[in-house]
Design an enzyme around this catalytic site. Structure first.
Site, PDB file in Angstrom:
ATOM      1  N   SER A  62      85.474  31.982 -59.701  1.00  0.00           N
ATOM      2  CA  SER A  62      85.870  32.025 -60.760  1.00  0.00           C
ATOM      3  C   SER A  62      86.317  33.615 -61.910  1.00  0.00           C
ATOM      4  O   SER A  62      86.560  33.507 -62.588  1.00  0.00           O
ATOM      5  CB  SER A  62      84.476  31.117 -61.757  1.00  0.00           C
ATOM      6  OG  SER A  62      83.625  32.742 -61.962  1.00  0.00           O
ATOM      7  N   LYS A  89      77.785  30.102 -68.793  1.00  0.00           N
ATOM      8  CA  LYS A  89      78.152  31.194 -69.061  1.00  0.00           C
ATOM      9  C   LYS A  89      78.511  31.125 -70.502  1.00  0.00           C
ATOM     10  O   LYS A  89      78.980  32.256 -71.199  1.00  0.00           O
ATOM     11  CB  LYS A  89      79.878  30.834 -68.584  1.00  0.00           C
ATOM     12  CG  LYS A  89      79.669  30.975 -67.232  1.00  0.00           C
ATOM     13  CD  LYS A  89      80.658  30.697 -66.477  1.00  0.00           C
ATOM     14  CE  LYS A  89      80.619  30.882 -64.258  1.00  0.00           C
ATOM     15  NZ  LYS A  89      81.795  30.438 -64.143  1.00  0.00           N
ATOM     16  N   GLY A 146      68.329  23.582 -61.253  1.00  0.00           N
ATOM     17  CA  GLY A 146      67.861  24.935 -62.593  1.00  0.00           C
ATOM     18  C   GLY A 146      67.868  26.422 -61.772  1.00  0.00           C
ATOM     19  O   GLY A 146      67.428  26.471 -61.206  1.00  0.00           O
ATOM     20  N   PRO A 147      68.470  26.975 -62.696  1.00  0.00           N
ATOM     21  CA  PRO A 147      67.413  28.806 -62.875  1.00  0.00           C
ATOM     22  C   PRO A 147      65.574  28.194 -62.885  1.00  0.00           C
ATOM     23  O   PRO A 147      65.080  27.553 -63.278  1.00  0.00           O
ATOM     24  CB  PRO A 147      67.859  28.930 -63.831  1.00  0.00           C
ATOM     25  CG  PRO A 147      68.576  28.342 -64.422  1.00  0.00           C
ATOM     26  CD  PRO A 147      68.305  26.633 -64.447  1.00  0.00           C
ATOM     27  N   PRO A 148      65.355  29.805 -62.132  1.00  0.00           N
ATOM     28  CA  PRO A 148      63.818  29.997 -62.366  1.00  0.00           C
ATOM     29  C   PRO A 148      63.435  29.569 -64.223  1.00  0.00           C
ATOM     30  O   PRO A 148      63.378  30.265 -64.417  1.00  0.00           O
ATOM     31  CB  PRO A 148      63.196  31.077 -61.501  1.00  0.00           C
ATOM     32  CG  PRO A 148      64.233  31.024 -61.212  1.00  0.00           C
ATOM     33  CD  PRO A 148      66.205  30.593 -61.433  1.00  0.00           C
ATOM     34  N   GLY A 149      62.128  28.442 -64.022  1.00  0.00           N
ATOM     35  CA  GLY A 149      61.582  28.803 -65.161  1.00  0.00           C
ATOM     36  C   GLY A 149      62.555  28.240 -65.541  1.00  0.00           C
ATOM     37  O   GLY A 149      61.676  28.255 -67.353  1.00  0.00           O
ATOM     38  N   VAL A 150      63.135  26.553 -65.788  1.00  0.00           N
ATOM     39  CA  VAL A 150      63.857  26.407 -66.917  1.00  0.00           C
ATOM     40  C   VAL A 150      62.973  24.311 -66.581  1.00  0.00           C
ATOM     41  O   VAL A 150      62.601  23.757 -67.902  1.00  0.00           O
ATOM     42  CB  VAL A 150      65.496  25.664 -66.877  1.00  0.00           C
ATOM     43  CG1 VAL A 150      66.035  26.486 -66.629  1.00  0.00           C
ATOM     44  CG2 VAL A 150      65.122  24.775 -65.063  1.00  0.00           C
ATOM     45  N   GLY A 151      61.383  24.931 -66.419  1.00  0.00           N
ATOM     46  CA  GLY A 151      60.542  23.671 -66.570  1.00  0.00           C
ATOM     47  C   GLY A 151      60.784  21.890 -65.783  1.00  0.00           C
ATOM     48  O   GLY A 151      60.084  21.227 -65.567  1.00  0.00           O
ATOM     49  N   LYS A 152      61.455  22.009 -64.076  1.00  0.00           N
ATOM     50  CA  LYS A 152      61.489  21.435 -62.967  1.00  0.00           C
ATOM     51  C   LYS A 152      60.636  20.991 -62.552  1.00  0.00           C
ATOM     52  O   LYS A 152      59.879  19.848 -62.578  1.00  0.00           O
ATOM     53  CB  LYS A 152      62.636  22.377 -62.184  1.00  0.00           C
ATOM     54  CG  LYS A 152      63.592  22.118 -62.407  1.00  0.00           C
ATOM     55  CD  LYS A 152      64.232  23.193 -61.401  1.00  0.00           C
ATOM     56  CE  LYS A 152      63.882  23.815 -60.432  1.00  0.00           C
ATOM     57  NZ  LYS A 152      63.966  25.416 -61.054  1.00  0.00           N
ATOM     58  N   THR A 153      58.987  21.585 -62.456  1.00  0.00           N
ATOM     59  CA  THR A 153      57.726  21.424 -61.859  1.00  0.00           C
ATOM     60  C   THR A 153      57.092  20.853 -63.303  1.00  0.00           C
ATOM     61  O   THR A 153      56.650  19.778 -62.690  1.00  0.00           O
ATOM     62  CB  THR A 153      57.665  22.406 -60.963  1.00  0.00           C
ATOM     63  OG1 THR A 153      58.016  22.764 -59.593  1.00  0.00           O
ATOM     64  CG2 THR A 153      55.923  22.092 -60.356  1.00  0.00           C
TER      65      THR A 153
END
Length: 807
Positions: A688, A731, A365-372
């Site tokens: 796309s 999108k 996912g994009p940076p800052g979405v809470g993966k870690t």
């Protein structure tokens, strides 16, 4: 040592008054020749006085060697009258003199104390030895033999020294000569000097010789033992070996045995697998046979420390209460239902099946979405230890597998280090930025991860440093990535990909209220009621001051608000401090981002597309313009190769539909076509945008305006087919921000609509299409095709053939 020959002796008349030179660290004996370094001012003056007369002076030893200005009571009263043979002035002002002892003398009176000592002395006449008795002869032989043995043990024996020892027949002279070269303590040497009876003096010297012989023999034994075990070139090593042998002779405790027992106890407590335990015991046996200070010994010790500290059998007990785990996950993270469900499924199966392999999850996912941070919540929900390593920029395969022990500074890889840091063999292990691993001449870390992240292989993971198998099957590995494409396919195949999309405006608002705002208030020392933020203001911050899929910049902006308020409180102002849309710019400055303006009216040759970036979704305006020319197609806007090909495919589609679009067959030969994507400084690529480019081009060719409230995405083929795309949720959020009422998507992406939040689906009409003809009917103000009679009959016969919008 030296003995002047009898023929070189001269009769010297010794006066009763002589200068006295106090010497340190040495007792001068008669017939002894030695150099002295003189630096004290009084001593220099005494030498100069002696040189001005008959070169004689009395050398007496001071009792305290550290005293710089001794008084008469600090000097032994018995000394040796000596003759200065040579004198040399050194550059630093000191004198170097060569003296020869002549006769013993005792100080009767100090006549002068300053600037140097001058004394009245009495020459001591030694008792004549008389005829050499058998006892005296035995003492002399004993002294010669022990001196010879000592010199032999020390390795300084020479024929000249033996000749001198054999040539001396006087017992007193022999005693003085041996005592002068024995390196006795000052008190012992002074006792020999003051002894007037030659026989008694020789007896004392024999006692000292016997002690010295024992020490020299022990020293030789120590040196012999040391040389057998160590390299002769290692001087420091040799000295330590001597120290070890000395301690052994003194009966000190052997620390090595205790150390080995400690290692064996730790190995038993570690409950290693059989292979690892055998290797550890083997290394202990090697260590016992080494010298403790050997270089290899320190390598073995470090290896054993790692073996006993790695948690081979230490596990934490999983919390198998699924409801409690769900409550923890919900408290820590808003939404992310797919990830939470996967973790709860794992716990449910773990509850039913005790021996279960740990899953390998990959959060994309994009940076800052809470993966870690999601990994930390998973560890807390499961009651496991948490550890993480960052793989970003890693280029050395040894970072994963470790180094061989043959290298200096070798250590285990980051996997084993992380397991040791966690302290258990079943932690939640985060491998951050798996899509940013590099590769160079040192190997490919991604290839080394294949064994780590394969549940069928990692039960016997082999680290190059440990060189024994370690079971990683109990570890729950979670990898994170921003993009899937850079991950090698073999590595991707071993992981379960879970996509984390960006957050909508409503989701960001909720996460801010639940988590970010309380955390920032606490970190900046504010109380909950001191900063007042309405939902309207928060939305203003989200829209006008951040442009991201995640939450990092949003949290920074909220932190900036908290700091501004904290400063005002620190300056003495009273709260609360309400922040409104009217004063928001005073805290954060002018808006950094303005929302994309929707078109004021339907325009010809301008279509709105949807793009996906690492920081979320964006809308993309595509412009097409026609001008007289020779059929040249120009594509601008810093477009990538794939996007340029989409433009060429769009033109080919338009040419193939020229008749239906009521265009001249050779329209492209008499005009130039220019397709431009604004924000030309930003690189753009991807397939796309093919639908959007084709729509703008056909709008320009047919002069039919494009609907201003329609956005579209999809890849186009030469036949006009629409292929699926990725990033639909991002999108869709971008279309919502731009106030689009309708979004055209490929038919193959219809299944992905379930991931779109319900609020977005209620406000946007999604139209799945399978061909470009359908796109033109939905996007243009009216259909560009002139329907044929047969088509009219088909439509009349099949009224439901056209695709219905899916809301």
């Amino acid at each position: 040592m030296a003995s002047p020959k009898e023929e070189e002796k001269e009769e010297i008349i010794i006066p009763q008054v002589l200068p006295l030179l106090a010497v340190r660290d040495v007792v001068v004996f008669p017939n002894m020749v030695l150099p002295l370094f003189v630096g004290r001012e009084a001593s220099v003056l005494a030498i100069e006085a002696a040189l001005a007369q008959d070169r004689l002076l009395l050398l007496a030893t001071q009792k305290d060697q550290t005293m710089e200005a001794p008084e008469p009571e600090d000097i032994y009263p018995t000394g040796t009258v000596s003759l200065i043979l040579r004198m040399l002035k050194l550059p630093d002002g000191r004198l170097k003199i060569l003296v020869q002892g002549k006769a013993k003398a005792a100080v009767e009176e100090f006549l002068q104390l300053r600037p140097y000592f001058q004394v009245k002395l009495q020459v001591i006449e030694e008792t004549p030895a008389g005829e050499i008795s058998p006892t005296t002869e035995a003492l002399m032989r004993n002294a010669r033999e022990m001196s010879e043995k000592i010199l032999t043990l020390k390795g300084i024996i020479s024929p000249d020294l033996l000749a001198i020892l054999e040539s001396i027949e006087d017992p007193g002279h022999l005693a003085d000569l041996v005592a002068a070269n024995l390196r006795l303590k000052i008190e012992e040497a002074q006792a020999v000097l003051e002894e007037l009876d030659p026989i008694q003096s020789l007896i004392k010297v024999n006692d000292f010789l016997r002690k010295e012989l024992e020490v020299s023999a022990l020293q030789a034994k120590i040196q012999s033992q040391a040389r057998e075990e160590i390299d002769r070139t290692q001087r420091e090593y040799f000295l330590r070996e001597q120290l070890r042998a000395i301690k052994k002779e003194l009966g000190d405790l052997d620390e090595t045995h205790k150390e080995m027992e400690d290692y064996r106890t730790k190995i038993a407590q570690a409950r290693m697998p059989k292979q690892a335990e055998e290797e550890a015991l083997k290394q202990i046996s090697r260590l016992e046979q080494m010298h403790p200070d050997a270089a290899e010994a320190s390598v073995v010790r470090t290896y054993l420390d790692w073996l006993v500290e790695v948690p081979w059998s230490k596990s934490t007990r999983d919390k198998l209460d699924v409801k409690e785990a769900k409550a923890i996950l919900d408290a820590d993270h808003y939404d992310l239902e797919k990830v939470k469900d996967r973790i709860l499924e794992y716990l449910s199966v773990r509850k039913l099946q005790k021996k279960m392999k740990g899953p390998i999850l990959c959060f994309v996912g994009p940076p800052g979405v809470g993966k870690t941070s999601l990994g930390q919540s998973i560890a807390r929900a499961m009651g496991r230890k948490f550890t993480r390593i960052s793989l970003g920029g890693m280029r050395d395969e040894a970072e994963i597998r470790g180094h061989r022990r043959t290298y200096i500074g070798a250590m285990p890889g980051r996997i084993i280090q992380g397991i040791k840091t966690a302290g258990s063999n079943n932690p939640v292990f985060i491998l951050d930025e798996v899509d940013k691993i590099g590769m160079d001449f040192r190997g490919d870390p991604a290839a080394a991860l294949l064994e780590v992240l394969d549940p069928e292989q990692n039960h016997s993971f082999s680290d190059h440093y440990l060189n024994v198998a370690f079971d990683l099957s109990k570890v729950m590995f979670i990898t994170t990535a921003n993009l899937v494409d850079p991950i090698p396919s073999a590595l991707k195949d071993r992981m379960e990909i879970i996509r984390l999309a960006g957050y909508t405006e409503d989701e960001k608002l909720e996460i801010l209220r639940r988590h970010l705002l309380p955390r920032q208030l606490k970190e900046n020392g504010l109380k909950p009621g001191e900063l007042l933020l309405s939902s309207e203001v928060i939305r203003g911050v989200i829209v006008h001051y951040t442009q991201e899929a995640g939450l990092r910049n949003l949290e920074r902006e909220i932190g900036a608000l908290c700091r501004k308020v904290a400063r005002r409180i620190a300056e003495g102002e009273k709260g609360p401090f309400p922040i409104t849309r009217g004063n928001l710019h005073k805290f954060l400055g002018p808006p950094r981002f303005l929302p994309e303006k929707e078109l004021e009216k339907d325009e010809v040759g301008v279509a709105t597309g949807l793009a996906w970036t690492q920081v979320g979704g964006e809308i993309l305006a595509v412009e097409a313009s026609l001008m007289p020319g020779k059929g040249q197609l120009t594509l601008t806007g810093q477009l990538g190769e794939v996007m340029r090909e989409s433009g060429q495919a769009a033109l080919s589609y338009a040419r193939s539909r020229a008749q239906r679009l009521k265009l001249a067959p050779d329209f492209y030969e008499k005009m130039d076509i220019h397709i431009h994507v604004p924000a030309g400084a930003t690189p753009k690529d991807g397939p796309s945008a093919g639908v959007t480019i084709a729509t703008a081009l056909i709008s320009a060719l047919t002069q039919i305006p494009v609907r201003r409230d329609v956005a579209m995405t999809g890849e186009i083929t030469l036949r006009g087919k629409i292929l699926p795309i990725g990033g639909l949720k991002e999108k869709a959020i971008a279309a919502l921000r731009a106030h689009m009422g309708k979004v055209i998507i490929p038919e193959a992406n219809k299944k992905d609509l379930v991931e779109i939040p319900k609020k977005v689906r209620r406000r946007i009409k999604f139209v799945p299409v399978s061909g470009m003809d359908e796109v033109l009917q939905e996007a243009l103000v009216h259909s560009p095709f002139e329907p044929a009679p047969r088509e009219k009959m088909v439509k009349k016969r099949l009224p439901g053939a056209a695709p219905r919008p899916l809301v």
